[in-house]
Design a protein around this motif. Structure first.
Motif, mmCIF file in Angstrom:
data_model
loop_
_atom_site.group_PDB
_atom_site.id
_atom_site.type_symbol
_atom_site.label_atom_id
_atom_site.label_comp_id
_atom_site.label_asym_id
_atom_site.label_seq_id
_atom_site.Cartn_x
_atom_site.Cartn_y
_atom_site.Cartn_z
ATOM 1 N N CYS A 151 25.378 7.914 3.002
ATOM 2 C CA CYS A 151 26.082 8.191 4.264
ATOM 3 C C CYS A 151 25.686 9.573 4.816
ATOM 4 O O CYS A 151 25.900 10.591 4.151
ATOM 5 C CB CYS A 151 27.600 8.129 4.058
ATOM 6 S SG CYS A 151 28.495 8.622 5.538
ATOM 7 N N PRO A 152 25.136 9.635 6.026
ATOM 8 C CA PRO A 152 24.618 10.900 6.565
ATOM 9 C C PRO A 152 25.687 11.980 6.729
ATOM 10 O O PRO A 152 25.374 13.166 6.721
ATOM 11 C CB PRO A 152 24.050 10.514 7.935
ATOM 12 C CG PRO A 152 23.908 9.031 7.925
ATOM 13 C CD PRO A 152 24.916 8.500 6.951
ATOM 14 N N THR A 153 26.959 11.585 6.906
ATOM 15 C CA THR A 153 28.014 12.578 7.149
ATOM 16 C C THR A 153 29.009 12.674 5.982
ATOM 17 O O THR A 153 30.090 13.236 6.142
ATOM 18 C CB THR A 153 28.801 12.215 8.431
ATOM 19 O OG1 THR A 153 29.219 10.849 8.320
ATOM 20 C CG2 THR A 153 27.964 12.374 9.677
ATOM 21 N N GLN A 154 28.643 12.092 4.842
ATOM 22 C CA GLN A 154 29.522 12.091 3.651
ATOM 23 C C GLN A 154 30.952 11.663 4.016
ATOM 24 O O GLN A 154 31.930 12.359 3.722
ATOM 25 C CB GLN A 154 29.566 13.489 2.988
ATOM 26 C CG GLN A 154 28.230 13.982 2.450
ATOM 27 C CD GLN A 154 27.437 14.759 3.484
ATOM 28 O OE1 GLN A 154 27.977 15.623 4.153
ATOM 29 N NE2 GLN A 154 26.161 14.445 3.649
ATOM 30 N N ALA A 155 31.032 10.489 4.651
ATOM 31 C CA ALA A 155 32.334 10.028 5.162
ATOM 32 C C ALA A 155 33.185 9.316 4.110
ATOM 33 O O ALA A 155 34.309 8.927 4.409
ATOM 34 C CB ALA A 155 32.116 9.109 6.368
ATOM 35 N N PHE A 156 32.643 9.126 2.887
ATOM 36 C CA PHE A 156 33.429 8.452 1.843
ATOM 37 C C PHE A 156 33.944 9.485 0.831
ATOM 38 O O PHE A 156 33.203 9.914 -0.048
ATOM 39 C CB PHE A 156 32.574 7.417 1.090
ATOM 40 C CG PHE A 156 32.071 6.296 1.951
ATOM 41 C CD1 PHE A 156 32.939 5.317 2.427
ATOM 42 C CD2 PHE A 156 30.729 6.200 2.284
ATOM 43 C CE1 PHE A 156 32.478 4.280 3.232
ATOM 44 C CE2 PHE A 156 30.257 5.166 3.082
ATOM 45 C CZ PHE A 156 31.131 4.211 3.550
ATOM 46 N N PRO A 157 35.227 9.882 0.917
ATOM 47 C CA PRO A 157 35.761 10.807 -0.082
ATOM 48 C C PRO A 157 35.899 10.141 -1.445
ATOM 49 O O PRO A 157 35.967 10.823 -2.470
ATOM 50 C CB PRO A 157 37.127 11.203 0.480
ATOM 51 C CG PRO A 157 37.468 10.188 1.503
ATOM 52 C CD PRO A 157 36.199 9.561 1.974
ATOM 53 N N ALA A 158 35.958 8.817 -1.486
ATOM 54 C CA ALA A 158 36.055 8.062 -2.736
ATOM 55 C C ALA A 158 35.570 6.645 -2.452
ATOM 56 O O ALA A 158 35.402 6.255 -1.291
ATOM 57 C CB ALA A 158 37.507 8.042 -3.231
ATOM 58 N N GLU A 159 35.379 5.881 -3.527
ATOM 59 C CA GLU A 159 34.970 4.483 -3.337
ATOM 60 C C GLU A 159 36.027 3.745 -2.522
ATOM 61 O O GLU A 159 37.219 3.862 -2.789
ATOM 62 C CB GLU A 159 34.847 3.784 -4.707
ATOM 63 C CG GLU A 159 33.750 4.387 -5.559
ATOM 64 C CD GLU A 159 33.742 3.826 -6.971
ATOM 65 O OE1 GLU A 159 34.598 2.969 -7.301
ATOM 66 O OE2 GLU A 159 32.891 4.271 -7.759
ATOM 67 N N ARG A 160 35.592 2.975 -1.532
ATOM 68 C CA ARG A 160 36.478 2.139 -0.697
ATOM 69 C C ARG A 160 37.461 2.948 0.141
ATOM 70 O O ARG A 160 38.481 2.444 0.575
ATOM 71 C CB ARG A 160 37.255 1.104 -1.536
ATOM 72 C CG ARG A 160 36.328 0.121 -2.224
ATOM 73 C CD ARG A 160 37.026 -0.942 -3.014
ATOM 74 N NE ARG A 160 36.031 -1.872 -3.516
ATOM 75 C CZ ARG A 160 35.333 -1.687 -4.630
ATOM 76 N NH1 ARG A 160 35.540 -0.606 -5.367
ATOM 77 N NH2 ARG A 160 34.417 -2.553 -5.003
#
Ligand code: B12
Ligand code: SF4
Ligand code: SF4
Length: 274
Positions: A151-160
């Protein structure tokens, strides 16, 4: 997306969306466009695959309405059924998983083990007591985390878990006004939506197949739009050219903003290479 918290109570209980509803009929419609050109040069911007054609709400609402009518016919004169596509209060992915269509991947997409995730979901809520399919119970992501890392903007703080405020899809389509400069610099050449967390998914790489769906009226030009032309386009010209597509949601002003960001990112990219 201020409507999201307002609709939370209804999302948890579809009976509050359609009174008396006890069943959800969930369908998927492939939109994968394998022939569409990808933007690669510094002069063009990328539109996510799902939007490279006519607005899908318009294209699919007719077929879903027919499905709702057929459901009512099964139930008899007192029965009711209502069709939804991409409707805020309907938890479409959750219902799709419970209906057995697939599992919710670490990128939060509903993934069909035979087709990947490049499809729309549609739902008919009804009080007709149809037979129930078993839910899809297994998590086929295993130890993979390609989407989270790509993800280019690191939008996943955790899985799902997606922080929509960081997602390029939210920023380019739903967000009004200026975009934070730090985030804009990470948006690359995406000017409407983003496909990165789906493109890297092995389930799409193995199983996604071209849709070739006449209802979706795919337009291959939308895969790579000229940034300079878009950044300067008048609202009248924008309406004429893109009024029939999903690009009308951010509108001319939003798309001019997005094109300007992609132009600056391309210039910065070129500077870094020299
Ligand atoms: C708001 C919205 C967005 C927002 C927020 C996305 C998000 N992840 O929440 C933004 C603008 C960022 C967005 C982006 C995109 N979206 Co969107 N979006 C929606 C919309 C309208 C609502 C989603 C929602 O309610 N989110 C809130 C969270 C909490 O719910 P959720 O993510 O749907 O699912 C969660 C729950 O199921 C929960 N969960 C797990 N167990 C349980 C148990 C219970 C009891 C409950 C209640 C919940 C629950 O975990 C899931 C993951 O977090 C839906 C249509 C709909 N009505 O469902 C389309 C929808 C999800 N989007 C879709 C698409 C195609 C996209 C994009 C791919 C578009 C693009 N190319 O740019 C991206 C993908 C980004 C991503 N990785 O998710 C499709 C997905 C199809 C699929 N195969 O999954 C949908 C279903 C529209 C449609 N009808 O086809 N989207
Ligand atoms: S759509 Fe793009 S920005 Fe949004 S979560 Fe997926 S990879 Fe990240
Ligand atoms: S890329 Fe890997 S972790 Fe992400 S959704 Fe696909 S299989 Fe799951």
């Amino acid at each position: 997306m201020a409507y999201m918290p307002r609709q939370a109570a209804r999302r948890l209980n579809p009976e509050r969306i359609v009174p008396g509803a006890t069943r959800a009929v969930v369908v998927s419609r492939n939109y994968y466009d394998e022939t569409a050109p990808e933007s690669s040069g510094s002069e063009t911007g990328r539109v996510a695959r799902y939007a490279r054609g006519g607005d899908y709400h318009d294209a699919l609402s007719g077929v879903l309405a027919q499905l709702a009518e057929a459901t009512v016919e099964l139930g008899g004169p007192e029965a009711s059924a209502k069709a939804f596509i991409d409707a805020g209060p309907v938890p479409e992915r959750e219902l799709a998983q419970r209906a057995g269509l697939g599992w919710i991947g670490k990128n939060t997409m509903l993934i069909d083990p035979r087709a990947g995730s490049f499809f729309f979901l549609g739902v008919v809520l009804t009080d007709v007591e149809l037979a129930v399919d078993p839910p899809f119970e297994t998590d086929r992501c295993g130890s993979c985390r390609l989407c989270l890392d790509a993800c280019p903007t690191q939008a996943f703080p955790a899985e799902r878990v997606l922080d929509a405020r960081l997602c390029i899809s939210y920023l380019t389509i739903e967000h009004r006004g200026d975009i934070d400069a730090g985030l804009a610099a990470q948006m690359g050449d995406w000017i409407f939506g983003c496909d990165v967390c789906q493109d890297v998914c092995p389930w799409n790489q193995k199983f996604a197949e071209g849709a070739d769906d006449a209802h979706l009226q795919q337009d291959s030009e939308l895969g790579a739009l000229n940034l300079a032309a878009l950044a300067e386009m008048s609202s009248e010209e924008f309406q004429r050219r893109f009024g029939w597509t999903a690009l009308s949601r951010p509108g001319a002003a939003g798309m001019r903003r997005n094109a300007g960001i992609a132009q600056r990112n391309a210039e910065e990219h070129a500077r870094c290479r020299t």
